[in-house]
Design an enzyme around this catalytic site. Structure first.
Site, PDB file in Angstrom:
ATOM      1  N   HIS A 185      60.703  41.415  26.842  1.00 40.88           N
ATOM      2  CA  HIS A 185      61.177  42.950  26.930  1.00 40.88           C
ATOM      3  C   HIS A 185      60.889  43.493  25.650  1.00 40.88           C
ATOM      4  O   HIS A 185      60.059  42.739  24.340  1.00 40.88           O
ATOM      5  CB  HIS A 185      63.133  42.802  25.941  1.00 40.88           C
TER       6      HIS A 185
HETATM    7 ZN   LIG Z   1      63.132  40.920  20.623  1.00 40.28          ZN
END
Ligand SMILES: [Zn+2]
Ligand SMILES: [Zn+2]
Length: 366
Positions: A319
């Site tokens: 992410h």
């Molecule tokens: Zn993170």
């Protein structure tokens, strides 16, 4: 016709609705109407609306006729009934019934009440147009307050319905579009609103010194995959999900407006992605940067990827953190491990982002 403010407001509100493909999704079978009554109105003829209502035409809302004073309308009756309790509540709109829409309304801080048409007294049912005034009284009695949202779950031959009331047709149209956008996002990501579970309680960019979120990992497996799978135990603020990439709000932000962009697939390293996937991912990163610039107006932005625990990654599902930064920061929002930013603040940020979601979808809106 003379310049009538209420007609102008309904016209402007209707044009806001007509531009929203998301709103088309929440138009009920009986179609929608957006109404606004004249000040101190007492009868339907003093309420402006769309006589032919608003329909879903090939995926876009379409007003069937120009705004005008109404002759008959459930929404006009609803506005008139609300005005008896609060004369400023002159506007109303109806949308389709879905429990998810009610959850969204609740998240947005709207007061919700309902009435049950199966309990409608015979004497009320016999009176033409008697149901709505009765229902409004029931809904107000039920919560001992004036609701922003009144719904009923239907009755024999009657479609269930959600009605939103407000002071102004333009504001109400904007609210309806906001709800519709949230509805589309939440429906796509299949996320249900349930008790909060930390996503990354100490996701700290480029720092591994803090207490690891893993120490108190609340559920099995990957939290981001759980969101993708629609695990009802996971509450997340999903802003975007196109099936390939998602944008989430970090519920434990490093700074106000901290967002995360991630591929839906469980990759753990940037180098696992194909060129095509990298391209798609970073297009969303670019748009997320634009979104943050527009909504937060920071002085700078950190874009960061932590690969591996030693680098500070607390969730191994790849992410990208997008963190607004300011020249004068009063200190990071988390100063101690597991300190949680108050949820109201997250909700406020969430609705601000939702208002600008076009930025994440800009290709569609061209
Ligand atoms: Zn993170
Ligand atoms: Zn995962």
């Amino acid at each position: 016709m003379d310049h009538i403010e209420e007609i102008e407001k309904v016209k402007e509100g209707a044009s806001i609705l007509e531009k929203s493909s998301e709103f088309a999704i929440i138009i009920p079978e009986v179609h929608s109407n957006l109404v606004m009554a004249l000040e101190n109105a007492e009868k339907i003829e003093e309420v402006v609306g769309i006589p032919g209502r608003i329909t879903n035409l090939n995926g876009m809302p379409k007003t069937v006729s120009s705004p005008d004073f109404l002759k008959t309308s459930h929404m006009a009756r609803l506005a008139l009934s609300m005005m008896k309790h609060d004369p400023s509540l002159r506007s109303a709109i109806n949308i389709k019934y879905d429990p998810l829409i009610l959850e969204i309304c609740e998240k947005l801080g709207l007061k919700i009440s309902s009435y049950d048409r199966t309990y409608e007294p015979e004497v009320v049912r016999k009176v033409e147009g008697g149901t709505i005034p009765w229902g409004v009284e029931e809904a107000i009695k039920k919560i001992d307050d004036i609701p922003d949202v009144i719904y009923h779950e239907g009755a024999w031959g009657k479609e269930p319905m959600i009605c939103i009331v407000g002071t102004d047709a333009v504001e109400l149209a904007e609210m309806a579009v906001c709800i519709a956008r949230l509805y589309k996002v939440e429906k796509n990501s299949k996320v249900k609103v349930k008790p909060t579970i930390p996503s990354e309680s100490n996701s700290v960019l480029f720092a591994s010194s803090r207490k690891k979120w893993k120490d108190s990992k609340p559920i099995d497996g990957c939290i981001f995959c759980s969101i993708v799978d629609g695990n009802p135990e996971v509450k997340e603020k999903v802003l975007y999900n196109d099936g390939k990439n998602m944008v989430l709000m970090n519920l434990y932000p490093y700074n106000r407006g901290h967002l995360e962009v991630l591929p839906v697939k469980h990759y753990t390293d940037l180098n696992e992605l194909s060129t095509e996937e990298i391209k798609d991912l970073f297009i969303i990163v670019q748009r997320t940067i634009s979104l943050i610039r527009d909504v937060i107006k920071p002085d700078g932005i950190n874009v960061g990827i932590n690969l591996g625990e030693a680098a500070g990654a607390s969730v191994d599902h790849l992410h990208i953190h997008i963190v607004p930064r300011f020249k004068y920061e009063s200190g990071f929002m988390e100063t101690t491990a597991n300190t949680r930013v108050i949820e109201e603040d997250i909700d406020v940020m969430y609705s601000k982002f939702i208002e600008k979601l076009d930025i994440l979808h800009f290709e569609e809106s061209l």
